[in-house]
Design a protein around this motif. Sequence first.
Motif, PDB file in Angstrom:
ATOM      1  N   SER A   1      11.661  10.837  -3.589  1.00 50.18           N
ATOM      2  CA  SER A   1      10.426  10.733  -4.380  1.00 50.18           C
ATOM      3  C   SER A   1      10.563   9.723  -5.512  1.00 50.18           C
ATOM      4  CB  SER A   1      10.060  12.105  -4.941  1.00 50.18           C
ATOM      5  OG  SER A   1      11.103  12.610  -5.776  1.00 50.18           O
ATOM      6  N   SER A   2      11.793   9.446  -5.968  1.00 46.12           N
ATOM      7  CA  SER A   2      11.978   8.497  -7.066  1.00 46.12           C
ATOM      8  C   SER A   2      11.509   7.099  -6.683  1.00 46.12           C
ATOM      9  CB  SER A   2      13.452   8.456  -7.483  1.00 46.12           C
ATOM     10  OG  SER A   2      14.283   8.101  -6.387  1.00 46.12           O
ATOM     11  N   PHE A   3      11.544   6.766  -5.393  1.00 44.13           N
ATOM     12  CA  PHE A   3      11.101   5.448  -4.956  1.00 44.13           C
ATOM     13  C   PHE A   3       9.588   5.281  -5.103  1.00 44.13           C
ATOM     14  CE2 PHE A   3      15.204   5.543  -2.878  1.00 44.13           C
ATOM     15  CZ  PHE A   3      15.635   4.226  -2.975  1.00 44.13           C
ATOM     16  N   PHE A   4       8.869   6.393  -5.193  1.00 49.16           N
ATOM     17  CA  PHE A   4       7.412   6.324  -5.296  1.00 49.16           C
ATOM     18  C   PHE A   4       6.941   6.313  -6.747  1.00 49.16           C
ATOM     19  CE2 PHE A   4       8.207   7.767  -1.032  1.00 49.16           C
ATOM     20  CZ  PHE A   4       7.186   7.202  -0.281  1.00 49.16           C
ATOM     21  N   ALA A   5       7.867   6.111  -7.666  1.00 49.33           N
ATOM     22  CA  ALA A   5       7.473   6.025  -9.074  1.00 49.33           C
ATOM     23  C   ALA A   5       6.647   4.779  -9.345  1.00 49.33           C
ATOM     24  CB  ALA A   5       8.712   6.040  -9.963  1.00 49.33           C
ATOM     25  N   ILE A   6       6.779   3.754  -8.481  1.00 50.79           N
ATOM     26  CA  ILE A   6       6.027   2.507  -8.667  1.00 50.79           C
ATOM     27  C   ILE A   6       4.735   2.505  -7.862  1.00 50.79           C
ATOM     28  CG2 ILE A   6       8.124   1.199  -9.123  1.00 50.79           C
ATOM     29  CD1 ILE A   6       7.870   0.135  -6.203  1.00 50.79           C
ATOM     30  N   ALA A   7       4.414   3.612  -7.216  1.00 45.23           N
ATOM     31  CA  ALA A   7       3.237   3.651  -6.344  1.00 45.23           C
ATOM     32  C   ALA A   7       1.947   3.400  -7.119  1.00 45.23           C
ATOM     33  CB  ALA A   7       3.163   4.998  -5.625  1.00 45.23           C
ATOM     34  N   ASP A   8       1.942   3.713  -8.409  1.00 45.71           N
ATOM     35  CA  ASP A   8       0.724   3.497  -9.182  1.00 45.71           C
ATOM     36  C   ASP A   8       0.415   2.018  -9.381  1.00 45.71           C
ATOM     37  OD1 ASP A   8       2.924   3.021 -10.731  1.00 45.71           O
ATOM     38  OD2 ASP A   8       2.197   4.109 -12.493  1.00 45.71           O
ATOM     39  N   GLY A   9       1.389   1.155  -9.114  1.00 45.38           N
ATOM     40  CA  GLY A   9       1.147  -0.275  -9.222  1.00 45.38           C
ATOM     41  C   GLY A   9       0.526  -0.879  -7.978  1.00 45.38           C
ATOM     42  N   ALA A  10       0.454  -0.101  -6.897  1.00 47.21           N
ATOM     43  CA  ALA A  10      -0.118  -0.586  -5.636  1.00 47.21           C
ATOM     44  C   ALA A  10      -1.550  -0.103  -5.491  1.00 47.21           C
ATOM     45  CB  ALA A  10       0.718  -0.117  -4.460  1.00 47.21           C
ATOM     46  N   ARG A  11      -2.349  -0.926  -4.840  1.00 48.99           N
ATOM     47  CA  ARG A  11      -3.724  -0.516  -4.556  1.00 48.99           C
ATOM     48  C   ARG A  11      -3.757   0.477  -3.404  1.00 48.99           C
ATOM     49  NH1 ARG A  11      -8.086  -5.196  -4.368  1.00 48.99           N
ATOM     50  NH2 ARG A  11      -7.322  -5.238  -6.514  1.00 48.99           N
ATOM     51  N   LEU A  12      -2.907   0.240  -2.393  1.00 50.19           N
ATOM     52  CA  LEU A  12      -2.845   1.117  -1.235  1.00 50.19           C
ATOM     53  C   LEU A  12      -1.402   1.292  -0.790  1.00 50.19           C
ATOM     54  CD1 LEU A  12      -5.828  -0.283   0.895  1.00 50.19           C
ATOM     55  CD2 LEU A  12      -5.792   1.900  -0.351  1.00 50.19           C
ATOM     56  N   ILE A  13      -1.133   2.395  -0.103  1.00 50.16           N
ATOM     57  CA  ILE A  13       0.157   2.656   0.530  1.00 50.16           C
ATOM     58  C   ILE A  13      -0.070   2.710   2.032  1.00 50.16           C
ATOM     59  CG2 ILE A  13       2.023   4.336   0.833  1.00 50.16           C
ATOM     60  CD1 ILE A  13       1.664   5.183  -2.033  1.00 50.16           C
ATOM     61  N   GLN A  14       0.769   1.984   2.781  1.00 44.50           N
ATOM     62  CA  GLN A  14       0.649   2.000   4.239  1.00 44.50           C
ATOM     63  C   GLN A  14       1.985   2.409   4.854  1.00 44.50           C
ATOM     64  OE1 GLN A  14      -0.647  -1.618   6.232  1.00 44.50           O
ATOM     65  NE2 GLN A  14      -1.458  -0.405   7.943  1.00 44.50           N
ATOM     66  N   PRO A  15       2.057   3.591   5.477  1.00 45.92           N
ATOM     67  CA  PRO A  15       3.288   3.999   6.163  1.00 45.92           C
ATOM     68  C   PRO A  15       3.502   3.188   7.437  1.00 45.92           C
ATOM     69  CG  PRO A  15       1.913   5.895   5.588  1.00 45.92           C
ATOM     70  CD  PRO A  15       1.069   4.672   5.432  1.00 45.92           C
ATOM     71  N   VAL A  16       4.771   2.930   7.766  1.00 44.81           N
ATOM     72  CA  VAL A  16       5.134   2.120   8.930  1.00 44.81           C
ATOM     73  C   VAL A  16       6.259   2.820   9.684  1.00 44.81           C
ATOM     74  CG1 VAL A  16       5.907  -0.137   9.742  1.00 44.81           C
ATOM     75  CG2 VAL A  16       4.525   0.028   7.654  1.00 44.81           C
ATOM     76  N   SER A  17       6.112   2.949  11.005  1.00 39.36           N
ATOM     77  CA  SER A  17       7.159   3.512  11.863  1.00 39.36           C
ATOM     78  C   SER A  17       7.759   2.389  12.701  1.00 39.36           C
ATOM     79  CB  SER A  17       6.594   4.602  12.783  1.00 39.36           C
ATOM     80  OG  SER A  17       6.053   5.674  12.036  1.00 39.36           O
ATOM     81  N   VAL A  18       9.091   2.305  12.707  1.00 45.36           N
ATOM     82  CA  VAL A  18       9.804   1.275  13.459  1.00 45.36           C
ATOM     83  C   VAL A  18      10.789   1.962  14.390  1.00 45.36           C
ATOM     84  CG1 VAL A  18      11.280  -0.763  13.338  1.00 45.36           C
ATOM     85  CG2 VAL A  18       9.593  -0.343  11.543  1.00 45.36           C
ATOM     86  N   VAL A  19      10.661   1.714  15.700  1.00 45.92           N
ATOM     87  CA  VAL A  19      11.557   2.313  16.694  1.00 45.92           C
ATOM     88  C   VAL A  19      11.916   1.242  17.725  1.00 45.92           C
ATOM     89  CG1 VAL A  19      11.819   4.028  18.529  1.00 45.92           C
ATOM     90  CG2 VAL A  19      10.643   4.633  16.404  1.00 45.92           C
TER      91      VAL A  19
END
Length: 313
Positions: A203-221
Motif C-alpha cells: 500500500s505504501s506504493f499508492f501514496a502517490i496515487a493522488d497525483g494521478a488523474r486515473l489508475i489503470q491496472p495491467v496484467s502481464v503473462v
Amino acid sequence: MEAVARAPIDAPIDALRPRRLRRRKPIRFGQGLPGGRLFEVFTERPLGGRVRAVRRLVSMLLWTLLCLPIQAVLMLLPGHAKSRFPVFYHRVAAGLIGLKVQVVGTPCRDRPVLFVSNHSSWLDIPVLGGVLDAAFVAKAEVGTWPVIRTLARLGRTVFVSRSRGATGQEAAVMRARMASGDSLILFPEGTSNDGTRELPFRSSFFAIADGARLIQPVSVVYDRLGGLPACRRDRPLFAWYGDMEIASHFWRLARRSGARVTVVLHEPFAPERLANRKALAREAQRIVREGAEQLRRNRPATPLAPRLPQSVA
C-alpha cells in the motif's frame, strides 16, 4: 537339412539361412551424424537455438547502440519526443528478443496515469515500455547496474529507495513528474517473482496515487512458448527472480522460438473513488490477479472493471 540341424544357431530363423549369412553378434547402430550432442536434434539445446540466440543478441546490441545517442539528443530538446522514442525502442527490442506482444484493451490517454502491473521478469520492461507511453518507477539498485543504469536514465526512469528517510522526497519527485504530464509505470509488488502468482501489493506504493488523474491496472503473462500454451514448467524461462543472472537468463530464452506475452489493460478508475491507499492496493491487486489467472488457464482475456463503492460520487 541334417547338416543345418547340427550347426549351432542363435535364433530359429538362422536355421533357414546359409552359414555365411549368420551373425554371431547383433547389429549395433550408431548415430547417423557424427559429433555427439552438437548434432542431436531432439536435445534441449540444438545448434539452431544457439545460432538464433547469437543473432538476437547481436541485433539487440546494434539496435541499442543506434538508439542511445538519439535518445541522448532528444533528452536535451523540448517536447514529447523524449518520452515517445523509448516506446518505439522497446517495441522493436521486444521483437528482436523473440517476443510476440499481444495487447488486450486500450491504454488510458487521460494523463497523468498511474499504471500498476504485476512483475515477474526484466522482460516486463521492453514489453510494457513498448505498449505504454510512460516512465518506469524502479528500485534504486537498478541505478547502480552497469549499462542498465544508462538505459534506465535515458528512459527517464524514476528511482526509489527503501529507506524511510527518503520516502517523502521521492514521493514529491514522482508527484512533480505526474504534475508535468508524465505517466508512470509502477510494480507494487516491490520485486519480481516466479510468474505463477502475484505477491501482495504494498500500500505504501499508492501514496502517490493522488497525483494521478486515473489508475489503470495491467496484467502481464507470458502465455506461449513454441507456439503452444506455456505451462508451469515453462515459467522459469520467462521469470527472473532470486539470484538469477540476466545474461544466462537472456541466453536460455533467446534460444527458444514461438514465445508470446499478453498484456491486458483493464478499465481505469479515479483514485479518489476508494477510501485510502490500502483499499487502492487491494482493488488493484484483485484486478491484476484475476486477469493474470485467466491467461494462465489459457482462457480468453478480457479487461476487468473495478468494484467501486456506489455511495461514493
